[in-house]
Design a protein around this motif. Structure first.
Motif, short mmCIF file in Angstrom:
data_model
loop_
_atom_site.label_atom_id
_atom_site.label_comp_id
_atom_site.label_asym_id
_atom_site.label_seq_id
_atom_site.Cartn_x
_atom_site.Cartn_y
_atom_site.Cartn_z
N LYS A 40 0.73 -1.22 -0.01
CA LYS A 40 0.29 0.10 -0.03
C LYS A 40 0.71 1.21 0.26
O LYS A 40 1.95 1.23 0.62
N PRO A 41 0.43 2.12 -0.62
CA PRO A 41 1.26 3.40 -0.83
C PRO A 41 1.68 3.93 0.45
O PRO A 41 2.89 4.47 0.84
N GLU A 42 0.67 4.04 1.38
CA GLU A 42 1.09 4.66 2.81
C GLU A 42 2.00 3.81 3.29
O GLU A 42 3.11 4.26 4.24
N ILE A 43 1.94 2.57 3.23
CA ILE A 43 3.21 1.64 4.10
C ILE A 43 4.67 1.89 3.32
O ILE A 43 5.70 2.19 3.80
N LEU A 44 4.70 1.88 1.83
CA LEU A 44 5.84 2.04 1.24
C LEU A 44 6.43 3.41 1.26
O LEU A 44 7.57 3.35 1.67
N GLN A 45 5.67 4.41 1.27
CA GLN A 45 6.05 5.84 1.60
C GLN A 45 6.57 6.11 2.76
O GLN A 45 7.54 6.86 3.16
N ARG A 46 6.14 5.28 3.89
CA ARG A 46 6.31 5.61 5.34
C ARG A 46 7.67 4.67 5.50
O ARG A 46 8.65 5.20 6.26
N HIS A 47 8.22 3.60 4.73
CA HIS A 47 9.19 3.01 5.42
C HIS A 47 10.55 2.99 4.12
O HIS A 47 11.67 2.56 4.50
#
Length: 363
Positions: free
Chosen positions: A119-126
């Motif tokens: 999910k973009p939210e997870i990828l962009q966070r990490h």
């Protein structure tokens, strides 16, 4: 006859209910909270607190269980971690007593967890390349403190991830080592955190081809055009640019060029170590293992493993040994290429002279 048929149906239903209840009890007993942290890390690579953090992050992006006998988010994530870490087929995970899941259930768990991790939210966070000058300065300080090499915002390299033969465009994934793979482009910082990944290209693509078509290449070019002095470090397969420094091959011994190249190589080795650590942790990515997924799903597994790698790396979790496997077998797999000379030679010349002066001043 009808009575016997009905009795048979009732018996089958009773056995199915007993089987479901046994699996439910086994899953309930397999929750990791009482497992020693060292054992948990050995099996699933994450510490218990980090595992709980991962559950909290992924649960909103995963399907909710609808029945009391359904599989919990915790168990789904454990099954996926076991698959990523072990690098074996799902059948081994499905037979694992600690999980109590059939192979079909494990397949579904891996799919759901992989999608959540993408999910973009997870990828962009990490996984985040430094987006402003302050963040880039922090990365540059890291490389300068460790290696004494200025201006470095990342080291870049490609690595092959073996996959089964795809149905479409097979030739794009057949690499020079005669197996099908993805060529995943990885950029990391001095602490082995992955800042950028692109696992969308087949193994037939050269590293420079993947980089030249990356949106990050355009971003680095725009920074140079805006007058910001920073660069990536790549090997001689990449074109020398103001924003990407490459080594100077066949430099005369004890010359400024040789000093630059020695320092360049020792600094750029960071990305090779990063790839080694990534594959030591998540062995499904090793070259002698093969992901039995189509290229798109395999690329998502690569992304998922890199999210987990960054979480483990930032938490300083110990890297497992590879039991005698030589990680160098998973190293550089590109054919020999002529040295690319581009429009950044002048910038490199200035860097060579600066490093040589620094060396002379510290003698």
């Amino acid at each position: 006859m009808a009575h016997a048929y009905m009795m048979g149906m009732i018996e089958r239903e009773r056995r199915m209910r007993r089987s479901q209840m046994r699996r439910k009890a086994l899953r309930r007993a397999s929750m990791p909270w009482d497992m020693p942290d060292v054992e948990f890390i050995s099996n699933y690579r994450l510490s218990l607190p980090l595992f709980q953090q991962l559950v909290d992050e992924l649960a909103p992006f995963m399907p909710q269980r609808r029945r009391s006998t359904g599989i919990s988010a915790e168990l789904k994530i454990m099954a996926a971690l076991d698959f990523y870490a072990g690098g074996s087929y799902q059948r081994r995970v499905g037979k694992d007593f600690n999980l109590g899941l059939c192979q079909t259930a494990v397949h579904k768990c891996v799919a759901e967890v992989t999608e959540a991790l993408n999910k973009p939210e997870i990828l962009q966070r990490h996984i985040a390349f430094p987006g402003n000058r302050e963040e880039r300065m922090a990365v540059m300080r890291g490389f300068m403190d460790v290696f004494g090499f200025p201006g470095v915002v990342g080291c870049i390299d490609g690595t092959h991830i073996a996959i089964i033969r795809p149905h479409d465009f097979e030739e794009a994934f057949f690499n020079r080592k005669h197996y099908h793979s993805l060529n995943a482009m990885i950029i990391c910082d001095a602490e082995l955190n992955v800042l950028h990944v692109d696992a969308s290209y087949g193994g037939a693509s050269h590293d420079s081809h993947v980089w030249n078509r990356s949106a990050l290449e355009a971003h680095m070019r725009s920074l140079a055009e805006a007058g910001e002095v920073c660069w990536l470090l790549g090997d001689s397969g990449y074109a020398q640019r103001e924003w990407l420094m490459t080594p100077i091959l066949q430099a005369a011994p004890d010359s400024p060029e040789a000093h630059y190249t020695d320092l360049h190589c020792s600094t750029r080795n960071t990305v090779e170590r990063c790839i080694g650590v990534l594959k030591a942790r998540w062995r499904c990515l090793l070259a002698h293992r093969t992901l039995h997924y189509d290229p798109v799903k395999a690329g998502k597994i690569v992304n998922a493993c890199i999210v987990l790698h960054n979480m483990c790396n930032r938490a300083r979790i110990e890297v497992p040994t590879l039991d005698g496997y030589d990680i160098r077998r998973d190293g550089r797999r590109q054919p020999a290429q002529p040295v690319h000379v581009g429009d950044g030679v002048t910038s490199r010349r200035g860097l060579v002279e600066r490093l040589w002066r620094d060396r002379q001043n510290h003698r």
